[in-house]
Design a protein around this motif. Structure first.
Motif, PDB file in Angstrom:
ATOM      1  N   GLN A   5       1.318   4.283  -2.914  1.00 35.78           N
ATOM      2  CA  GLN A   5       1.194   5.720  -2.647  1.00 35.78           C
ATOM      3  C   GLN A   5       2.476   6.454  -3.007  1.00 35.78           C
ATOM      4  O   GLN A   5       2.436   7.545  -3.577  1.00 35.78           O
ATOM      5  CB  GLN A   5       0.847   5.951  -1.177  1.00 35.78           C
ATOM      6  N   ALA A  24       6.362  13.232  -1.039  1.00 38.07           N
ATOM      7  CA  ALA A  24       4.954  13.149  -0.646  1.00 38.07           C
ATOM      8  C   ALA A  24       4.541  14.348   0.205  1.00 38.07           C
ATOM      9  O   ALA A  24       3.478  14.932  -0.010  1.00 38.07           O
ATOM     10  CB  ALA A  24       4.690  11.848   0.113  1.00 38.07           C
ATOM     11  N   ARG A  35       2.679   6.895  -6.686  1.00 39.32           N
ATOM     12  CA  ARG A  35       1.817   8.003  -7.112  1.00 39.32           C
ATOM     13  C   ARG A  35       2.528   9.334  -6.879  1.00 39.32           C
ATOM     14  O   ARG A  35       2.527  10.213  -7.738  1.00 39.32           O
ATOM     15  CB  ARG A  35       0.508   7.924  -6.315  1.00 39.32           C
ATOM     16  N   ASP A  36       3.172   9.481  -5.699  1.00 42.12           N
ATOM     17  CA  ASP A  36       3.806  10.754  -5.370  1.00 42.12           C
ATOM     18  C   ASP A  36       5.101  10.982  -6.147  1.00 42.12           C
ATOM     19  O   ASP A  36       5.436  12.111  -6.480  1.00 42.12           O
ATOM     20  CB  ASP A  36       4.085  10.828  -3.862  1.00 42.12           C
ATOM     21  N   VAL A  37       5.841   9.917  -6.399  1.00 40.68           N
ATOM     22  CA  VAL A  37       7.152  10.093  -7.035  1.00 40.68           C
ATOM     23  C   VAL A  37       7.033  10.152  -8.556  1.00 40.68           C
ATOM     24  O   VAL A  37       7.714  10.929  -9.205  1.00 40.68           O
ATOM     25  CB  VAL A  37       8.105   8.945  -6.621  1.00 40.68           C
ATOM     26  N   ARG A  67      -5.771   9.500   3.278  1.00 38.24           N
ATOM     27  CA  ARG A  67      -5.378   8.104   3.051  1.00 38.24           C
ATOM     28  C   ARG A  67      -3.882   7.909   3.345  1.00 38.24           C
ATOM     29  O   ARG A  67      -3.487   6.983   4.046  1.00 38.24           O
ATOM     30  CB  ARG A  67      -5.690   7.756   1.587  1.00 38.24           C
ATOM     31  N   HIS A  68      -3.076   8.813   2.817  1.00 35.48           N
ATOM     32  CA  HIS A  68      -1.630   8.687   2.983  1.00 35.48           C
ATOM     33  C   HIS A  68      -1.240   8.773   4.462  1.00 35.48           C
ATOM     34  O   HIS A  68      -0.471   7.956   4.968  1.00 35.48           O
ATOM     35  CB  HIS A  68      -0.933   9.794   2.190  1.00 35.48           C
ATOM     36  N   GLU A 105      -2.387   5.803   6.653  1.00 38.27           N
ATOM     37  CA  GLU A 105      -1.533   4.621   6.498  1.00 38.27           C
ATOM     38  C   GLU A 105      -0.276   4.754   7.366  1.00 38.27           C
ATOM     39  O   GLU A 105       0.186   3.776   7.957  1.00 38.27           O
ATOM     40  CB  GLU A 105      -1.141   4.420   5.028  1.00 38.27           C
ATOM     41  N   GLU A 149       0.825  -1.208   0.000  1.00 37.34           N
ATOM     42  CA  GLU A 149       0.000   0.000   0.000  1.00 37.34           C
ATOM     43  C   GLU A 149       0.861   1.260   0.000  1.00 37.34           C
ATOM     44  O   GLU A 149       0.604   2.216  -0.730  1.00 37.34           O
ATOM     45  CB  GLU A 149      -0.944  -0.025   1.214  1.00 37.34           C
ATOM     46  N   MET A 150       1.917   1.257   0.839  1.00 42.16           N
ATOM     47  CA  MET A 150       2.789   2.419   0.896  1.00 42.16           C
ATOM     48  C   MET A 150       3.571   2.570  -0.411  1.00 42.16           C
ATOM     49  O   MET A 150       3.850   3.683  -0.852  1.00 42.16           O
ATOM     50  CB  MET A 150       3.769   2.310   2.071  1.00 42.16           C
ATOM     51  N   TYR A 185      -6.886  12.037  -0.643  1.00 39.04           N
ATOM     52  CA  TYR A 185      -5.572  11.393  -0.742  1.00 39.04           C
ATOM     53  C   TYR A 185      -4.715  11.701   0.481  1.00 39.04           C
ATOM     54  O   TYR A 185      -4.024  10.825   1.011  1.00 39.04           O
ATOM     55  CB  TYR A 185      -4.835  11.809  -2.026  1.00 39.04           C
TER      56      TYR A 185
END
Lengths: 96, 250
Positions: free
Chosen positions: A38, B38, A41-43, B137-138, B141, A34-35, B134
């Motif tokens: 994410q 992020a 998506r961010d990178v 969610r981030h 987690e 999951e991480m 988002y």
């Protein structure tokens, strides 16, 4: 223990548009799936590059050994008849 | 939006500018590269939301103040942000927990604001709700992984909870500047968002094996311009360029 030993490496694949295949675009570190998703998506999708993301643990990839390159790939070098360059393609077919 | 709503808009914009600025302090200092992208990503979303809100507030006010004048040209007491937004970052656990609290609240807020009878606020909300979703969610987690992680990460998360708990009550104290707009169906009733927020937070804490602190006294004052001692230092950095070189461009 170094950070790299604690946090696994993941390979990231992005599908830029509908109809195209996912393409490898890089790798990243993340604690779990999951991480990793994410972080991918961010990178890798900050500039609107993607419609879909895959992440795969790098350790799960089975790669060919560079030393086997000769045995694996050289035999294809002299088989030019496998390239579809000896056919006349009608203009109506367009780009193939 | 009636003119009385300008102060409420500025307060909401201040929440986003100040928290976005705080989060941007992590840029280049995050524990890993992935998080170093992020967190500034989230900070930029927040500052983008602040810009939209400031611009709208400036237009409604009609006094010639643009987004820069509102963001950089006011004294400390004129800022109306919630206190939780200006608190120092602390460690990574504290930053993530604060961001989770805020994002969970803002997701609920924007969902309501999407149905606002004010078309501009509804449009800002429609864009912001996806971003907040988002962020929530981030950060959720991370709260789960740190709470249910090592002894040290769980201890740090517990310390962050104890430190931040008194600052979450201010989310749900009705902004006196927004009362008219709430009655007119323009502005979300923040008090009504508390049960859903509580449920969201408790669900994440359960997954994180964290025990939420018993209810504590709610610190308040941000909406009246009464800030913590951290605010002046933050503004000194935030405003330096505009104070030194007014209306500068590059």
């Amino acid at each position: 223990m170094s950070e790299a030993e604690e946090i696994p490496l993941w390979e990231v694949f992005i599908r830029p548009r509908n109809g195209l295949a996912h393409r490898h675009c890089g790798s990243l570190h993340a604690a779990d799936a999951e991480m990793a998703l994410q972080a991918a998506r961010d990178v890798y999708t900050r500039r609107g590059e993607g419609l879909s993301v895959w992440v795969i643990p790098s350790a799960q990839i089975v790669a060919s050994d560079p030393q086997d390159r000769g045995a694996l790939f050289d035999p294809a070098d002299d088989k030019i008849y496998r390239h579809p360059s000896f056919y006349n393609i009608p203009d109506d077919v367009g780009h193939m | 939006m009636p003119a009385a709503g300008v102060a409420a808009l500025i307060g909401l914009a201040d929440d986003h500018l100040i928290l976005g600025h705080r989060l941007s302090e992590w840029c280049g200092h995050a524990p890993m590269l992935e998080e170093d992208l992020a967190m500034p990503n989230i900070a930029l979303d927040l500052i983008g939301q602040a810009r939209a809100l400031y611009s709208y507030a400036g237009d409604l006010e009609g006094a010639g103040r643009d987004e820069d004048a509102l963001a950089f040209g006011r004294m400390e007491r004129a800022y109306r942000n919630l206190l939780i937004c200006e608190l120092p970052n602390g460690d990574f656990a504290q930053t993530m927990l604060r961001q989770f609290y805020f994002a969970s609240f803002m997701q609920l807020f924007w969902q309501e604001a999407e149905r606002s009878s004010d078309a501009t606020l509804a449009a800002i909300a429609a864009k912001a709700v996806k971003e907040a979703q988002y962020h929530r969610r981030h950060c959720a987690e991370w709260v789960i992984r740190l709470g249910d992680g090592t002894d040290e990460s769980a201890r740090r998360m517990a310390e962050a909870m104890a430190l931040l708990a008194p600052y979450t009550g201010e989310f749900f104290i009705a902004d006196p500047e927004a009362c008219g707009a709430v009655e007119a169906g323009i502005w979300p009733d923040t008090q009504a968002l508390q049960p859903a927020w509580q449920a969201d937070v408790e669900q994440v804490f359960a997954a994180a094996k964290l025990v939420p602190p018993a209810s504590v006294y709610a610190q308040k004052g941000g909406r009246s311009g009464l800030h913590t001692e951290a605010m002046g230092h933050l503004l000194a950095q935030l405003q330096f360029m505009q104070r030194s070189f007014p209306d500068m461009t590059w």
